[in-house]
Design a protein around this motif. Structure first.
Motif, PDB file in Angstrom:
ATOM      1  N   ILE A  59    -111.034 -11.865 -10.528  1.00 11.32           N
ATOM      2  CA  ILE A  59    -110.908 -11.324  -9.169  1.00 11.32           C
ATOM      3  C   ILE A  59    -111.044 -12.440  -8.146  1.00 11.32           C
ATOM      4  CG2 ILE A  59    -112.048  -9.881  -7.438  1.00 11.32           C
ATOM      5  CD1 ILE A  59    -112.679  -7.907  -9.715  1.00 11.32           C
ATOM      6  N   THR A  60    -112.025 -13.313  -8.342  1.00 10.12           N
ATOM      7  CA  THR A  60    -112.253 -14.419  -7.406  1.00 10.12           C
ATOM      8  C   THR A  60    -111.031 -15.331  -7.326  1.00 10.12           C
ATOM      9  OG1 THR A  60    -114.626 -14.358  -7.804  1.00 10.12           O
ATOM     10  CG2 THR A  60    -113.729 -16.392  -6.886  1.00 10.12           C
ATOM     11  N   ILE A  61    -110.480 -15.692  -8.467  1.00  5.25           N
ATOM     12  CA  ILE A  61    -109.318 -16.598  -8.483  1.00  5.25           C
ATOM     13  C   ILE A  61    -108.102 -15.940  -7.855  1.00  5.25           C
ATOM     14  CG2 ILE A  61    -107.677 -17.781 -10.003  1.00  5.25           C
ATOM     15  CD1 ILE A  61    -110.120 -18.258 -11.913  1.00  5.25           C
ATOM     16  N   VAL A  62    -107.786 -14.720  -8.273  1.00  2.96           N
ATOM     17  CA  VAL A  62    -106.596 -14.030  -7.769  1.00  2.96           C
ATOM     18  C   VAL A  62    -106.714 -13.757  -6.271  1.00  2.96           C
ATOM     19  CG1 VAL A  62    -105.263 -11.886  -7.902  1.00  2.96           C
ATOM     20  CG2 VAL A  62    -105.976 -13.041  -9.997  1.00  2.96           C
ATOM     21  N   VAL A  63    -107.855 -13.240  -5.850  1.00  8.49           N
ATOM     22  CA  VAL A  63    -108.044 -12.925  -4.436  1.00  8.49           C
ATOM     23  C   VAL A  63    -108.034 -14.203  -3.595  1.00  8.49           C
ATOM     24  CG1 VAL A  63    -109.674 -11.984  -2.747  1.00  8.49           C
ATOM     25  CG2 VAL A  63    -109.191 -10.736  -4.840  1.00  8.49           C
ATOM     26  N   SER A  64    -108.623 -15.276  -4.095  1.00  8.25           N
ATOM     27  CA  SER A  64    -108.608 -16.550  -3.356  1.00  8.25           C
ATOM     28  C   SER A  64    -107.184 -17.036  -3.149  1.00  8.25           C
ATOM     29  CB  SER A  64    -109.406 -17.618  -4.098  1.00  8.25           C
ATOM     30  OG  SER A  64    -110.755 -17.282  -4.167  1.00  8.25           O
ATOM     31  N   ILE A  65    -106.402 -17.059  -4.210  1.00  7.64           N
ATOM     32  CA  ILE A  65    -105.018 -17.534  -4.099  1.00  7.64           C
ATOM     33  C   ILE A  65    -104.220 -16.638  -3.155  1.00  7.64           C
ATOM     34  CG2 ILE A  65    -102.859 -17.816  -5.389  1.00  7.64           C
ATOM     35  CD1 ILE A  65    -104.635 -18.714  -7.784  1.00  7.64           C
ATOM     36  N   ALA A  66    -104.348 -15.322  -3.317  1.00 10.43           N
ATOM     37  CA  ALA A  66    -103.595 -14.390  -2.474  1.00 10.43           C
ATOM     38  C   ALA A  66    -104.020 -14.486  -1.008  1.00 10.43           C
ATOM     39  CB  ALA A  66    -103.779 -12.964  -2.985  1.00 10.43           C
ATOM     40  N   THR A  67    -105.318 -14.577  -0.763  1.00  7.61           N
ATOM     41  CA  THR A  67    -105.809 -14.644   0.616  1.00  7.61           C
ATOM     42  C   THR A  67    -105.400 -15.949   1.288  1.00  7.61           C
ATOM     43  OG1 THR A  67    -107.703 -13.295  -0.047  1.00  7.61           O
ATOM     44  CG2 THR A  67    -107.854 -14.414   2.061  1.00  7.61           C
ATOM     45  N   ILE A  68    -105.508 -17.050   0.567  1.00  4.02           N
ATOM     46  CA  ILE A  68    -105.105 -18.342   1.136  1.00  4.02           C
ATOM     47  C   ILE A  68    -103.610 -18.348   1.421  1.00  4.02           C
ATOM     48  CG2 ILE A  68    -104.847 -20.807   0.628  1.00  4.02           C
ATOM     49  CD1 ILE A  68    -107.578 -20.579  -0.857  1.00  4.02           C
ATOM     50  N   ALA A  69    -102.796 -17.813   0.510  1.00  2.00           N
ATOM     51  CA  ALA A  69    -101.344 -17.751   0.735  1.00  2.00           C
ATOM     52  C   ALA A  69    -101.036 -16.887   1.955  1.00  2.00           C
ATOM     53  CB  ALA A  69    -100.641 -17.206  -0.503  1.00  2.00           C
ATOM     54  N   PHE A  70    -101.691 -15.734   2.070  1.00  3.61           N
ATOM     55  CA  PHE A  70    -101.481 -14.858   3.220  1.00  3.61           C
ATOM     56  C   PHE A  70    -101.924 -15.537   4.513  1.00  3.61           C
ATOM     57  CE2 PHE A  70    -103.159 -11.641   6.159  1.00  3.61           C
ATOM     58  CZ  PHE A  70    -101.988 -10.942   6.420  1.00  3.61           C
ATOM     59  N   TYR A  71    -103.062 -16.193   4.468  1.00  3.44           N
ATOM     60  CA  TYR A  71    -103.601 -16.870   5.651  1.00  3.44           C
ATOM     61  C   TYR A  71    -102.666 -17.983   6.115  1.00  3.44           C
ATOM     62  CZ  TYR A  71    -107.419 -18.338   8.702  1.00  3.44           C
ATOM     63  OH  TYR A  71    -108.201 -18.625   9.786  1.00  3.44           O
ATOM     64  N   ARG A  72    -102.084 -18.721   5.179  1.00  8.84           N
ATOM     65  CA  ARG A  72    -101.154 -19.799   5.545  1.00  8.84           C
ATOM     66  C   ARG A  72     -99.891 -19.257   6.184  1.00  8.84           C
ATOM     67  NH1 ARG A  72    -101.692 -23.973   0.490  1.00  8.84           N
ATOM     68  NH2 ARG A  72    -103.606 -24.933   1.227  1.00  8.84           N
ATOM     69  N   ARG A  73     -99.424 -18.114   5.713  1.00 13.44           N
ATOM     70  CA  ARG A  73     -98.226 -17.496   6.306  1.00 13.44           C
ATOM     71  C   ARG A  73     -98.543 -16.947   7.686  1.00 13.44           C
ATOM     72  NH1 ARG A  73     -94.079 -15.444   2.034  1.00 13.44           N
ATOM     73  NH2 ARG A  73     -92.898 -15.211   3.949  1.00 13.44           N
ATOM     74  N   LEU A  74     -99.752 -16.420   7.831  1.00 12.63           N
ATOM     75  CA  LEU A  74    -100.165 -15.827   9.100  1.00 12.63           C
ATOM     76  C   LEU A  74    -100.372 -16.889  10.171  1.00 12.63           C
ATOM     77  CD1 LEU A  74    -100.999 -13.098  10.373  1.00 12.63           C
ATOM     78  CD2 LEU A  74    -103.343 -13.634   9.717  1.00 12.63           C
TER      79      LEU A  74
END
Length: 145
Positions: A59-74
């Motif tokens: 969960i930590t790895i997947v959520v970290s990658i997804a959140t960072i990717a979303f944050y970079r797009r935002l």
């Protein structure tokens, strides 16, 4: 208080910090804590399973990658604005504060930056000038005809 609720509240606090102080990057741990806290509320004995640490790691790895990717797009990063002294020579700008000889009170706007400037002659606000040379962060300019 149950551990799941504690994690959920701490995660919500992290997300609130991110809203108040954007760029602090508290959104990643906040999202992870909210998800893990929610799972612990839904499955109260989650910590008793031998595979729970692996689930939390995934969960930590997947959520970290997804959140960072979303944050970079935002909020995409911006290239820092850099100007070298050599690149200013010959550039044309506009006087934004009257230039008086032998002082550095004059200001010149070149591209989007404002620089201290001086000249051999008085030059009024609004006139066009060209950079003759640079000394530190101060420009020596001349009026453009």
């Amino acid at each position: 208080m149950e551990m799941g609720w504690v994690l959920l509240l701490v995660g919500a606090l992290f997300l609130l910090i991110e809203v108040v102080l954007p760029g602090f990057f508290a959104v990643v741990p906040g999202t992870i804590l909210v998800i893990i806290g929610g799972l612990m509320i839904l499955i109260p004995d989650l910590l008793s399973y031998p595979w729970s640490p692996f689930l939390f790691a995934i969960i930590t790895i997947v959520v970290s990658i997804a959140t960072i990717a979303f944050y970079r797009r935002l909020a995409p990063g911006q290239k820092p604005l850099t100007t070298s002294m050599d690149s200013l020579a010959g550039k044309v700008g506009e006087v934004v504060n009257d230039i008086v000889p032998d002082t550095i009170d004059g200001k010149v706007k070149i591209d989007s930056q404002v620089w201290s400037a001086t000249s051999d002659e008085s030059i009024r606000k609004g006139e066009k000038v060209a950079v003759v040379r640079v000394s530190g962060v101060h420009l020596f300019v001349k009026r453009v005809s």
